[in-house]
Design an enzyme around this catalytic site. Structure first.
Site, PDB file in Angstrom:
ATOM      1  CG  HIS A 146      57.863 111.748  -8.404  1.00 39.43           C
ATOM      2  ND1 HIS A 146      57.580 112.494  -9.526  1.00 39.43           N
ATOM      3  CD2 HIS A 146      59.104 112.119  -8.002  1.00 39.43           C
ATOM      4  CE1 HIS A 146      58.623 113.274  -9.791  1.00 39.43           C
ATOM      5  NE2 HIS A 146      59.551 113.063  -8.881  1.00 39.43           N
ATOM      6  NE  ARG A 160      57.261 118.382 -11.809  1.00 37.73           N
ATOM      7  CZ  ARG A 160      57.184 118.118 -10.506  1.00 37.73           C
ATOM      8  NH1 ARG A 160      56.686 119.011  -9.689  1.00 37.73           N
ATOM      9  NH2 ARG A 160      57.603 116.970 -10.029  1.00 37.73           N
TER      10      ARG A 160
END
Lengths: 229, 553
Positions: free
Chosen positions: B318, B338
């Site tokens: 990740h 994000r």
């Protein structure tokens, strides 16, 4: 660990250990040589498996937290809390009604709450547990759902309640009632399920499944992208 | 507050924020993608993998840590385990109880099967609870299952098994509705419209979330429903071996009581493996976002009875694991940060990658920034990382958005006096997900009769790289399918005589290959983080410890 690391004195079930500064309660126990079987789960503050009680050498006041999140401090007395079963009512969500009477019927004991606020003071997520219990008493299911939303079901509120109530299960019932009955269903979701069942996308998907990798790559690179905002 | 030398870089991030708010980096071109991966993605470090020497995937490459456990020794001596009396006799045994196991158990039950769940930790202790960002489903009018299909295939580098992706995208909306009818609280507008966000590699906004506690909310509800339905479950009771019958079909499993070392025998006509992933193997010494029990036990069980694995040479790192503070090193910073608008920024306050590229691309770009370009930030404990500029979110979407949308992240960093609505987060890639797993068909069936798999333990649907929000979706889609298929399978199954001959044959194979002595006893069950600096045990003491014993020598 660098040799210059400052060490912190902790006491595990009364026995003294020195552990490096900056460890969590969980990693401090492991540093002392304990291998967890119970009392350890996601190790990231989400699962509620590592609810723990501690106090300090010269301060008997019990404090509560998640062992994987709380950093050890000088003279902490650590312990792992044992498992004990909590009251949970078995129900069929499809047969329930989303109102206060329903909550009282399934968890009649909640009237015994006398507002001592121990549950709130105990919650490692800093939720307003006592207030959502009084919302539950008033039948305000939406508010219970909202206030209890970040509950990780660690069980500390139930462990400390002098009346033996299980706030987290009351909250779980209310959230489920809210999601099932009070939140408006999504029209576009229902619409899409009907379209899929009617086979609206079958031909397109069949085409994509058959397409060559080259063709897929081209389509992928040219695909239109919706703005994130 | 960050330590003083990191604070200097924070100032640069603040200084460039206004300019960056107007700056959108282009997406990677087709020609840039493969070289970026090959040069920087951990999967491409040749020395980190080797070929398997025994079993159904003999000759295939996989990380060293996984190869060792797949070639592991059984905990049991088949001659000492009596299969003639079963402690439990059921139609369907579900091993593991995260999102996929719970879904499978509920659907198997709904389809008339007698079900038992065996799980290693508590009911619902699984990676599911740590999933924060959301669950994908193409249900908005501007979206379609075909767009979802395309995004998923592209994210997986077009290696995904098409039939599985088709099942994933077509079942997605009904999986969301199933959860809602069970009482999951999705983020919604007052009129019922789903509040959906974008994600890395997704061409439409289709992430269904529950604040940043999405997986927790899904798991809380499913676990409660398992209890409401009266499905029997055994906690702290991992399976350590599968039982086959003399007709080559699955016949049950041997369970271990983690606390007492007692074995129990489960006779079952079908078994569903829903044991999740492998993060706690710490591939290449990476920290991990995974829960304590993520030791790939299901892969070991299935491999030993002959199930084929797929895509075992690709792990997901990740992009945004915590790099500071040290206490939460490697833990997940949700991609939702994000999707809400935060950019990735180096020590100089410059962007270096479009933040919503698929995960393998973003992770590679972060590694490049730190390892090659020397533009990472170093923490007091020597970790490297880059900034995730979370304060941008409130600027873009209004004051209070961070607090409302990311309560778990606010809480987690707040404990260490970092206010993520005002200060950026320092991140670095962390071991997150097993892209591959046990090969399944669209019903969840493996290559072994009677053996099913679902969720992270299974492989094929995500190809070589999974997209955000497709893992929780995978749990419900394939959990439900496997539960239904297993219940239907048992209706016509003709059980033979249970045996542990497969274990005998496996051990013989290991001996023959000269591996038995050099391989660990598996499944591993739990990682060992207990510091044991003392080695005083006599060799005979070590040898006398019983094979099933969890506690290490």
């Amino acid at each position: 660990m660098a040799e210059t690391t400052r060490m912190v004195d902790v006491y595990v079930m009364g026995k003294h250990y020195a552990v490096p500064e900056g460890l969590t309660i969980l990693t401090a126990l492991e540093y002392c040589g304990y291998r967890m079987v119970r009392g350890c789960g996601c190790r990231a503050g989400f699962c509620g498996a590592c609810a723990t009680v501690y106090n300090f050498k010269n301060d008997p006041q019990l404090r509560f937290d998640l062992a994987c999140q709380k950093t050890v401090e000088q003279d902490m007395y650590l312990t792992q809390i044992p498992f004990f079963p909590a009251a949970k009512t078995i129900y069929d969500l499809e047969e329930l009604q989303a109102n206060g009477d329903q909550v009282l019927k399934l968890y009649p004991d909640i009237i015994k709450c006398f507002g001592c606020n121990t549950c709130t003071k105990t919650c490692p997520q800093e939720l307003e547990v006592m207030w959502y219990m009084s919302d539950a008493l008033r039948g305000d299911i939406k508010e219970v759902a909202n206030k209890s939303f970040d509950c990780v079901i660690c069980g500390l509120c139930a462990a400390r309640c002098p009346q033996g109530l299980v706030p987290y299960n009351v909250a779980l019932l209310c959230r489920r009632l809210y999601g099932r009955y009070l939140a408006k269903p999504s029209k576009h979701l229902e619409e899409r399920i009907k379209e899929i069942e009617a086979g609206k996308f079958d031909a397109e998907l069949k085409g994509l499944k058959k397409a060559s990798e080259k063709e897929l790559r081209e389509r992928y690179n040219k695909r239109e992208i919706e703005p994130a905002l | 507050m960050y330590p003083a030398d990191m604070e200097a870089s924070v100032k640069k991030v603040e200084a460039t924020r206004e300019k960056r708010l107007k700056e959108t980096l282009p997406r990677l071109q087709e020609a840039e993608r493969q070289p970026l991966l090959e040069k920087y993605h951990p999967d491409y470090i040749k020395a980190s993998m080797r070929e398997l020497k025994v079993g159904p995937n003999k000759g295939d490459r996989t990380p060293l840590e996984i190869a060792d456990i797949l070639e592991g020794n059984s905990r049991i001596d088949p001659g000492k385990v009596d299969l003639s009396k079963a402690d439990y006799d059921v139609d369907v045994l579900v091993i593991g109880c995260g999102g996929s196991g719970a879904s499978a158990a509920l659907l198997a039950r709904e389809n008339g099967a007698k079900v038992l769940i065996a799980t290693k930790l508590r009911l619902g202790d699984a990676n599911t609870v740590g999933a924060q960002a959301g669950t994908q489903a193409a249900d908005r009018p501007q979206d379609s299952p075909a767009h979802h299909y395309m995004d998923t295939m592209g994210g997986g580098h077009f290696t995904n098994i098409p039939e599985l992706v088709e099942a994933l995208v077509k079942d997605a909306p009904s999986a969301i509705q199933w959860l809602e009818k069970l009482g999951v609280n999705w983020d919604k507008e007052p009129d019922g419209t789903m509040h959906e966000l974008s994600g890395g590699g997704a061409s439409r906004r289709r992430l269904h979330s529950a604040r940043d506690y999405t997986g927790l909310e899904e798991m809380r509800v499913l676990r409660d429903e398992v209890r409401n339905r009266g499905i029997n479950y055994l906690e702290f009771s991992p399976a350590i071996e599968l039982i086959m019958d003399d007709r080559g079909q699955i016949a049950g499993a041997v369970l271990l009581n983690l606390e007492t070392n007692e074995l129990s025998i489960v006779r079952a006509r079908a078994v569903i493996i829903a044991t999740g992933g492998m993060g706690r193997l710490h591939i290449q010494n990476f920290p991990t976002t995974n829960h304590y029990g993520a030791t790939a036990d299901g892969l070991v069980l299935a491999y030993r009875v002959g199930a084929k694995l797929i895509f075992m040479d690709t792990m997901q790192y990740h992009p945004t694991g915590v790099a500071h503070p040290q206490q939460i090193l490697g833990q997940l910073v949700t991609e939702k940060v994000r999707t809400l608008g935060a950019q990735l920024v180096n020590a100089e306050g410059e962007q270096f990658i479009m933040p919503l590229e698929p995960r393998d691309m973003v992770a590679s770009a972060i590694i490049r920034e730190c390892k090659e370009r020397g533009k990472g930030i170093t923490t007091p404990t020597g970790e490297q990382g880059v900034w995730l500029d979370s304060p941008m979110i409130d600027v873009l979407r209004g004051e209070g958005t961070v607090a409302r949308e990311l309560p778990a992240m606010v809480r987690q960093f707040g404990r260490y006096n970092i206010n993520i609505s005002k200060e950026p987060m320092l991140i670095y890639p962390t071991l997150h997900y097993q892209n591959g797993g046990i090969k399944i068909d669209a019903s969840g069936a493996t290559t072994v009769p009677g053996l099913f798999a679902a969720g992270e333990a299974s492989g094929g649907v995500h190809g070589r790289n999974r997209l955000i929000g497709n893992s929780t979706l995978d749990l419900f889609v394939f959990g439900r399918r496997a539960g239904t298929a297993a219940a239907n399978y048992v209706k016509s199954a003709k059980p033979g005589k249970p045996t542990l001959d497969r274990v005998r044959r496996w051990q013989a194979e290991l001996e023959q290959a000269g591996l038995a002595k050099s391989r660990p006893i598996t499944p591993l069950l739990l990682p060992n983080y207990a510091r044991q600096p003392y080695d005083y045990l006599a060799d005979y003491t070590k040898e006398m410890l019983s094979a099933g014993q969890v506690k290490p020598a």
